[in-house]
Design a protein around this motif. Structure first.
Motif, PDB file in Angstrom:
ATOM      1  N   LEU A  76      -6.201 -15.170  34.376  1.00  0.00           N
ATOM      2  CA  LEU A  76      -6.236 -14.272  33.210  1.00  0.00           C
ATOM      3  C   LEU A  76      -5.166 -13.194  33.362  1.00  0.00           C
ATOM      4  O   LEU A  76      -4.445 -12.871  32.408  1.00  0.00           O
ATOM      5  N   ARG A  77      -5.029 -12.643  34.566  1.00  0.00           N
ATOM      6  CA  ARG A  77      -4.023 -11.613  34.820  1.00  0.00           C
ATOM      7  C   ARG A  77      -2.601 -12.198  34.850  1.00  0.00           C
ATOM      8  O   ARG A  77      -1.703 -11.728  34.151  1.00  0.00           O
ATOM      9  N   TYR A  78      -2.401 -13.232  35.674  1.00  0.00           N
ATOM     10  CA  TYR A  78      -1.046 -13.753  35.902  1.00  0.00           C
ATOM     11  C   TYR A  78      -0.419 -14.300  34.620  1.00  0.00           C
ATOM     12  O   TYR A  78       0.767 -14.079  34.354  1.00  0.00           O
ATOM     13  N   PHE A  79      -1.204 -15.028  33.831  1.00  0.00           N
ATOM     14  CA  PHE A  79      -0.656 -15.641  32.621  1.00  0.00           C
ATOM     15  C   PHE A  79      -0.726 -14.707  31.410  1.00  0.00           C
ATOM     16  O   PHE A  79      -0.478 -15.125  30.285  1.00  0.00           O
ATOM     17  N   GLY A  80      -1.074 -13.434  31.658  1.00  0.00           N
ATOM     18  CA  GLY A  80      -1.045 -12.432  30.602  1.00  0.00           C
ATOM     19  C   GLY A  80      -2.089 -12.643  29.524  1.00  0.00           C
ATOM     20  O   GLY A  80      -1.882 -12.271  28.361  1.00  0.00           O
ATOM     21  N   LEU A  81      -3.223 -13.236  29.907  1.00  0.00           N
ATOM     22  CA  LEU A  81      -4.299 -13.478  28.942  1.00  0.00           C
ATOM     23  C   LEU A  81      -5.356 -12.376  29.019  1.00  0.00           C
ATOM     24  O   LEU A  81      -6.537 -12.615  28.793  1.00  0.00           O
ATOM     25  N   ASP A  82      -4.909 -11.182  29.364  1.00  0.00           N
ATOM     26  CA  ASP A  82      -5.818 -10.054  29.604  1.00  0.00           C
ATOM     27  C   ASP A  82      -5.588  -8.894  28.643  1.00  0.00           C
ATOM     28  O   ASP A  82      -6.035  -7.781  28.885  1.00  0.00           O
ATOM     29  N   LYS A  83      -4.865  -9.169  27.540  1.00  0.00           N
ATOM     30  CA  LYS A  83      -4.549  -8.085  26.596  1.00  0.00           C
ATOM     31  C   LYS A  83      -5.622  -8.001  25.511  1.00  0.00           C
ATOM     32  O   LYS A  83      -5.964  -9.011  24.888  1.00  0.00           O
ATOM     33  N   PRO A  84      -6.150  -6.793  25.277  1.00  0.00           N
ATOM     34  CA  PRO A  84      -7.177  -6.626  24.241  1.00  0.00           C
ATOM     35  C   PRO A  84      -6.718  -7.225  22.911  1.00  0.00           C
ATOM     36  O   PRO A  84      -5.558  -7.068  22.519  1.00  0.00           O
ATOM     37  N   GLY A  85      -7.634  -7.934  22.259  1.00  0.00           N
ATOM     38  CA  GLY A  85      -7.309  -8.536  20.967  1.00  0.00           C
ATOM     39  C   GLY A  85      -6.821  -9.968  21.059  1.00  0.00           C
ATOM     40  O   GLY A  85      -6.776 -10.677  20.058  1.00  0.00           O
ATOM     41  N   LEU A 145      -4.271 -24.413  20.995  1.00  0.00           N
ATOM     42  CA  LEU A 145      -3.358 -23.321  21.339  1.00  0.00           C
ATOM     43  C   LEU A 145      -2.415 -22.974  20.196  1.00  0.00           C
ATOM     44  O   LEU A 145      -1.920 -23.851  19.475  1.00  0.00           O
ATOM     45  N   LYS A 146      -2.127 -21.673  20.078  1.00  0.00           N
ATOM     46  CA  LYS A 146      -1.031 -21.222  19.220  1.00  0.00           C
ATOM     47  C   LYS A 146       0.290 -21.679  19.841  1.00  0.00           C
ATOM     48  O   LYS A 146       0.324 -22.098  21.001  1.00  0.00           O
ATOM     49  N   SER A 147       1.393 -21.539  19.106  1.00  0.00           N
ATOM     50  CA  SER A 147       2.696 -21.748  19.725  1.00  0.00           C
ATOM     51  C   SER A 147       2.822 -20.809  20.922  1.00  0.00           C
ATOM     52  O   SER A 147       2.332 -19.680  20.877  1.00  0.00           O
ATOM     53  N   HIS A 148       3.462 -21.274  21.977  1.00  0.00           N
ATOM     54  CA  HIS A 148       3.666 -20.535  23.236  1.00  0.00           C
ATOM     55  C   HIS A 148       2.351 -20.311  23.991  1.00  0.00           C
ATOM     56  O   HIS A 148       2.303 -19.504  24.919  1.00  0.00           O
ATOM     57  N   GLY A 149       1.299 -21.030  23.590  1.00  0.00           N
ATOM     58  CA  GLY A 149       0.010 -20.872  24.256  1.00  0.00           C
ATOM     59  C   GLY A 149      -0.004 -21.534  25.629  1.00  0.00           C
ATOM     60  O   GLY A 149       0.846 -22.384  25.946  1.00  0.00           O
ATOM     61  N   LYS A 150      -0.974 -21.150  26.433  1.00  0.00           N
ATOM     62  CA  LYS A 150      -1.047 -21.614  27.828  1.00  0.00           C
ATOM     63  C   LYS A 150      -2.406 -22.217  28.125  1.00  0.00           C
ATOM     64  O   LYS A 150      -3.427 -21.558  27.936  1.00  0.00           O
ATOM     65  N   LEU A 151      -2.393 -23.457  28.597  1.00  0.00           N
ATOM     66  CA  LEU A 151      -3.610 -24.114  29.064  1.00  0.00           C
ATOM     67  C   LEU A 151      -3.588 -24.075  30.587  1.00  0.00           C
ATOM     68  O   LEU A 151      -2.711 -24.666  31.211  1.00  0.00           O
ATOM     69  N   VAL A 152      -4.529 -23.343  31.188  1.00  0.00           N
ATOM     70  CA  VAL A 152      -4.516 -23.151  32.642  1.00  0.00           C
ATOM     71  C   VAL A 152      -5.690 -23.896  33.275  1.00  0.00           C
ATOM     72  O   VAL A 152      -6.850 -23.648  32.956  1.00  0.00           O
ATOM     73  N   ARG A 169       6.177 -25.206  22.143  1.00  0.00           N
ATOM     74  CA  ARG A 169       6.600 -24.567  23.404  1.00  0.00           C
ATOM     75  C   ARG A 169       5.371 -24.130  24.198  1.00  0.00           C
ATOM     76  O   ARG A 169       5.239 -22.987  24.633  1.00  0.00           O
ATOM     77  N   LYS A 170       4.450 -25.080  24.380  1.00  0.00           N
ATOM     78  CA  LYS A 170       3.198 -24.786  25.070  1.00  0.00           C
ATOM     79  C   LYS A 170       3.308 -25.121  26.554  1.00  0.00           C
ATOM     80  O   LYS A 170       4.129 -25.934  26.958  1.00  0.00           O
ATOM     81  N   ILE A 171       2.453 -24.497  27.341  1.00  0.00           N
ATOM     82  CA  ILE A 171       2.508 -24.639  28.799  1.00  0.00           C
ATOM     83  C   ILE A 171       1.164 -25.141  29.317  1.00  0.00           C
ATOM     84  O   ILE A 171       0.109 -24.658  28.886  1.00  0.00           O
ATOM     85  N   VAL A 172       1.202 -26.110  30.239  1.00  0.00           N
ATOM     86  CA  VAL A 172       0.012 -26.450  31.020  1.00  0.00           C
ATOM     87  C   VAL A 172       0.286 -25.982  32.442  1.00  0.00           C
ATOM     88  O   VAL A 172       1.304 -26.354  33.040  1.00  0.00           O
ATOM     89  N   GLY A 173      -0.576 -25.152  32.968  1.00  0.00           N
ATOM     90  CA  GLY A 173      -0.373 -24.594  34.307  1.00  0.00           C
ATOM     91  C   GLY A 173      -1.626 -24.741  35.146  1.00  0.00           C
ATOM     92  O   GLY A 173      -2.628 -25.319  34.722  1.00  0.00           O
ATOM     93  N   GLY A 174      -1.548 -24.219  36.351  1.00  0.00           N
ATOM     94  CA  GLY A 174      -2.694 -24.247  37.249  1.00  0.00           C
ATOM     95  C   GLY A 174      -2.786 -22.943  37.999  1.00  0.00           C
ATOM     96  O   GLY A 174      -1.858 -22.130  37.987  1.00  0.00           O
ATOM     97  N   SER A 175      -3.906 -22.723  38.663  1.00  0.00           N
ATOM     98  CA  SER A 175      -4.104 -21.501  39.441  1.00  0.00           C
ATOM     99  C   SER A 175      -5.158 -21.780  40.496  1.00  0.00           C
ATOM    100  O   SER A 175      -6.130 -22.490  40.240  1.00  0.00           O
ATOM    101  N   CYS A 176      -4.935 -21.243  41.683  1.00  0.00           N
ATOM    102  CA  CYS A 176      -5.861 -21.481  42.796  1.00  0.00           C
ATOM    103  C   CYS A 176      -6.237 -20.152  43.453  1.00  0.00           C
ATOM    104  O   CYS A 176      -5.384 -19.493  44.042  1.00  0.00           O
TER     105      CYS A 176
END
Length: 361
Positions: free
Chosen positions: A175-184, A268-275, A295-302
């Protein structure tokens, strides 16, 4: 140079271990190393049961060695500190998560990302620096280098805090690293289990709009009324999924079973991230076109590094976040494992080590 081994300075320890891949655990006597100059020893009071414990007990990832003492959501109270320990004292409430060592010299370690160190030492089932096998938290005492010890704030109950050391950091970090922590922002959480329910709590505390995505319609009430998610999507309902196309900034996918990614990418919206934070045993199908067309991203996190893990637990204390748990006695362990296979827990088993683990000696 003489390296002391656990044989030379053993601390008697007692726990429960798997002896083979049958999945059955039973009482086990072993030894921990003496408290070294940078080590913290603590009496284990609670240990969460993570889904990876089940995989490891059954050797489903092919890396298990036996006897195996699982457990990497470990909390307790400090009983002894080494002469060069600076951050902890006897009586402190502390915890250990998924790792107990790293090289301290690579780029990842230099950037407080010990979790991505190529030489990371796992809390159990790994080889420690002295050549001994690491044993986890289904045991009465723990010894670890102070760098890998987390301070548990006094305001957090130890039992509900234990799962945060794995499930908590595993969802907080992306949530922090991929910037998914912004109110709204609008974030989806796939799967409402041990990881998913904590992801919902963290995202809501960050001010994010949260939609839970699940195959189980019967989890809707739980998601919205109890965990305060903003909405709920049944992933098998084509009409619901269609209506939600292109509405999410990001998705945290906690599912560890094989499942289709295409419908999630569509949300996902455009530029959205699936983690991805779940670990399915088999590869998943990933079509390229839906990624190109937005321009969507599939990423991972451990998990997360030690600095971020401390930050996570402090954030949890500030926002009153704990895991939803079912506390069990150690004798119930094998039954709990059977229930975990069936996902029959809301949402994390925690073993009451302090009150129920008694050595037979």
């Amino acid at each position: 140079m003489v390296v002391s081994t656990e044989q030379e300075h053993p601390k008697k320890a007692f726990g429960w271990a798997a002896r083979d891949s049958s999945g059955v655990l039973s009482p086990f006597k072993f030894s921990r190393r003496e408290t070294g100059e940078k080590d913290v020893s603590f009496k284990v009071l609670y240990c969460g049961i993570c889904h990876s414990d089940l995989h490891m007990v059954k050797n489903e990832w092919g890396s298990s060695t036996y006897p195996l003492v699982p457990g990497h959501e470990i909390v307790g109270v400090v009983t002894e500190v080494g002469s060069k320990v600076e951050k902890f004292k006897v009586g402190d409430k502390v915890g250990v998560g998924c790792m107990v060592g790293s090289c301290h010299s690579c780029d990842s370690c230099a950037n407080n990302l010990e979790n991505y160190c190529p030489k990371m030492i796992l809390t159990y089932g790994s080889k420690y620096l002295d050549g001994t096998t690491t044993y986890g938290g289904y045991s009465d005492i723990m010894v670890a280098d102070e760098h890998f010890i987390v301070r548990v704030p006094d305001s957090l109950p130890l039992d509900g805090a234990a799962p945060l050391l794995c499930a908590g950091i595993t969802t907080y970090s992306p949530l922090r690293y991929f910037g998914l922590d912004k109110p709204g922002m609008h974030v989806g959480v796939v799967g409402l289990g041990g990881l998913g329910h904590v992801a919902v709590k963290f995202a809501k505390a960050m001010g994010v709009k949260v939609t839970v995505i699940s195959t189980s319609p019967n989890k809707k009430e739980e998601a919205i009324d109890h965990l305060h998610a903003d909405s709920f999507l049944v992933s098998r309902d084509q009409d619901q999924m269609q209506a939600a196309l292109g509405t999410m900034d990001g998705i945290i996918d906690t599912v560890s079973a094989v499942h289709p990614l295409l419908p999630l990418i569509g949300l996902l919206k455009s530029h959205g991230k699936l983690v991805m934070v779940g670990a399915p045993e088999k590869p998943l199908e990933l079509p390229a076109f839906p990624l190109l067309m937005g321009r969507k991203i599939v990423g991972g996190s451990c998990i997360g590094g030690m600095k971020e893990t401390q930050e996570m637990i402090d954030f949890a204390a500030k926002h009153n976040i704990t895991a939803d748990i079912e506390v069990i006695p150690i004798d119930y362990l094998n039954t709990a494992m059977e229930r975990l296979v069936k996902a029959d827990v809301r949402y994390r088993f925690v073993i009451d080590i302090g009150n129920t683990l008694k050595s037979s000696s």
